[in-house]
Every structure is written in structure tokens, then in C-alpha cells.
Design a protein around this motif. Structure first.
Motif, PDB file in Angstrom:
ATOM      1  N   ASN A 122      11.356   4.740   1.912  1.00  0.00           N
ATOM      2  CA  ASN A 122       9.775   4.441   2.633  1.00  0.00           C
ATOM      3  C   ASN A 122      10.097   4.554   3.988  1.00  0.00           C
ATOM      4  N   GLY A 182       4.923   6.223   5.642  1.00  0.00           N
ATOM      5  CA  GLY A 182       4.748   5.031   5.466  1.00  0.00           C
ATOM      6  C   GLY A 182       3.420   4.571   6.064  1.00  0.00           C
ATOM      7  N   GLN A 198      -0.053   2.495   0.798  1.00  0.00           N
ATOM      8  CA  GLN A 198       1.145   1.976   0.959  1.00  0.00           C
ATOM      9  C   GLN A 198       1.405   1.231  -0.224  1.00  0.00           C
TER      10      GLN A 198
END
Length: 225
Positions: free
Chosen positions: A149, A83, A130
Motif C-alpha cells: 500500500n 494510499g 483506505q
């Protein structure tokens, strides 16, 4: 400890893997290709580098390429991504080294928007990466592929996912990072089903974690130093 650009020097992870391989039985580096139900836990960070995705492809098309790649090659799949929402992470130096200090501009995109630069340049920006991971997760989930994630570095989550699934069925953790090998050995549990750490490369090793963890536990602690 630091290179001339002030970055932490890269750890010699292949040497650690070689040291571990030297103390485990040969059978610990062989997988059992039996016809049986398995779960595969895939390191998403290694997956990101796999699909070329060229300038002019839409983001939707690129995400579909990833989905087709994993669904064609791997069944019963869980993908775990790093992440990039929580600021600095333990992998920032690695990402900086990989990009050679070059970072692309932040790009706000829609799924139908074409990629206007090299994929590597686009992904060198953490916000872009991201956003792209978010799109990949949406695409995977829409096609029945479990996707997770992490809030930052995913290595611990990948290892724990592997252990979690190994309690229920034979499990392969697929990735390239030696950190995962060490973490899987650390979290390995007695009585779990066969758990393997497998490279996605054709000539890569396949470690039987159950055996490796036992062998490593009996070695001097200097193996990890």
C-alpha cells in the motif's frame, strides 16, 4: 485547462499511447506465451473497479471475492494499491471526476458487517477506500499474496516494483493507466529480463517495455509534449 466545475481537464492519455504505439516495432506489442516463471505486478486501483460487490454482502465476503478473483487468474502476484492516508494526492481530480463529485459518508465497519450502499458510493469516500484497501491487503497476505500500500499515488511504486522484479525474472505489470507505460519506459534498465505492461482487458495491448523504451528513446521529445 479547467472545466466549468473548476476541475483540471482530463489528459488525453489514449492519444499518448497511440503515439507511442506508432513509433515502436510491431513485435513490441506482442507477448511471448512461453511456459516460464513470471512475476505479475498488479495495479490495485484498476482491481478495485473489477469486483461488483453488492449491497448486503459482508466486507469479509467482498474481500474474499477479490482474493479468489486474483488467485484464480494470476500467479506469482504482487498487488500495489494507492494510499489515502496522507491527505491530498495527485489523483484527487481523477477520483473526483470518476465519482462525479458525489462522495459517500464515512463508514466504520467490521469484516462481518454488510455493505449497506452501492460499493461505488462507499468507495467514493477516501477514508472508506483506505479502510477497505487495508482489509484487502490483510486478506491477500493471509492467503500468500504479496500486497503493498503506497502512501499516496502508487504509479511510481508500481513501475519500480516492475523493474525490481524484472531484474530477477520475466515480469508483467498489469494495469490500464498510460502513466504506467510512460514510467516503465523511463525506469527501464538495460540487461533486465523481459518486462511487459499488459492490460487486464481481453482485447487490451501488451507492451514489451524493453523494446518500447529503446524505440521511444530514439524519438523526438515532442512525443511527450
Amino acid at each position: 485547462m479547467f472545466d466549468k466545475w473548476g476541475r483540471l481537464r482530463e489528459a488525453n492519455k489514449p492519444q499518448l499511447a497511440d503515439e507511442i504505439a506508432a513509433v515502436v516495432p510491431k513485435s513490441a506489442l506482442e507477448s511471448f506465451e512461453e511456459e516460464r516463471t513470471v512475476t505479475n505486478v498488479l495495479d490495485g486501483s484498476s482491481l478495485l473497479q473489477r469486483i461488483p460487490g453488492k449491497k448486503g454482502d459482508t466486507f469479509e465476503d467482498i474481500a474474499s471475492m477479490y482474493m479468489k478473483h486474483v488467485s484464480k487468474k494470476i500467479l506469482n502476484l504482487v498487488v500495489v494499491f494507492d494510499g489515502y492516508k496522507s491527505g491530498p494526492t495527485t489523483k484527487d481530480m481523477t477520483h473526483n471526476r470518476r465519482s462525479k463529485g458525489v462522495f459517500g459518508p464515512k463508514v466504520m465497519f467490521t469484516s462481518t458487517m454488510p455493505l449497506r450502499s452501492k460499493k461505488e458510493t462507499y468507495l467514493s469516500n477516501s477514508d472508506n477506500k483506505q479502510n477497505f484497501i487495508d482489509l484487502l491487503c490483510e486478506t491477500f497476505k493471509a492467503n500468500g499474496i504479496d500486497c503493498v500500500n503506497a502512501s499516496a499515488d502508487a504509479d511510481v511504486m508500481i513501475a519500480k516494483k516492475g523493474i525490481e522484479h524484472a531484474r530477477e525474472t520475466v515480469t508483467y505489470v498489469i494495469g490500464e493507466d498510460t502513466d504506467l507505460l510512460a514510467l516503465l519506459c523511463h525506469y527501464a534498465e538495460r540487461g533486465m529480463n523481459d518486462l511487459y505492461f499488459k492490460s487486464s482487458k481481453e482485447d487490451g495491448k501488451c507492451w514489451h517495455i524493453n523494446s518500447v523504451a529503446v524505440a521511444v528513446a530514439s524519438c523526438p521529445c515532442t512525443l511527450w509534449m
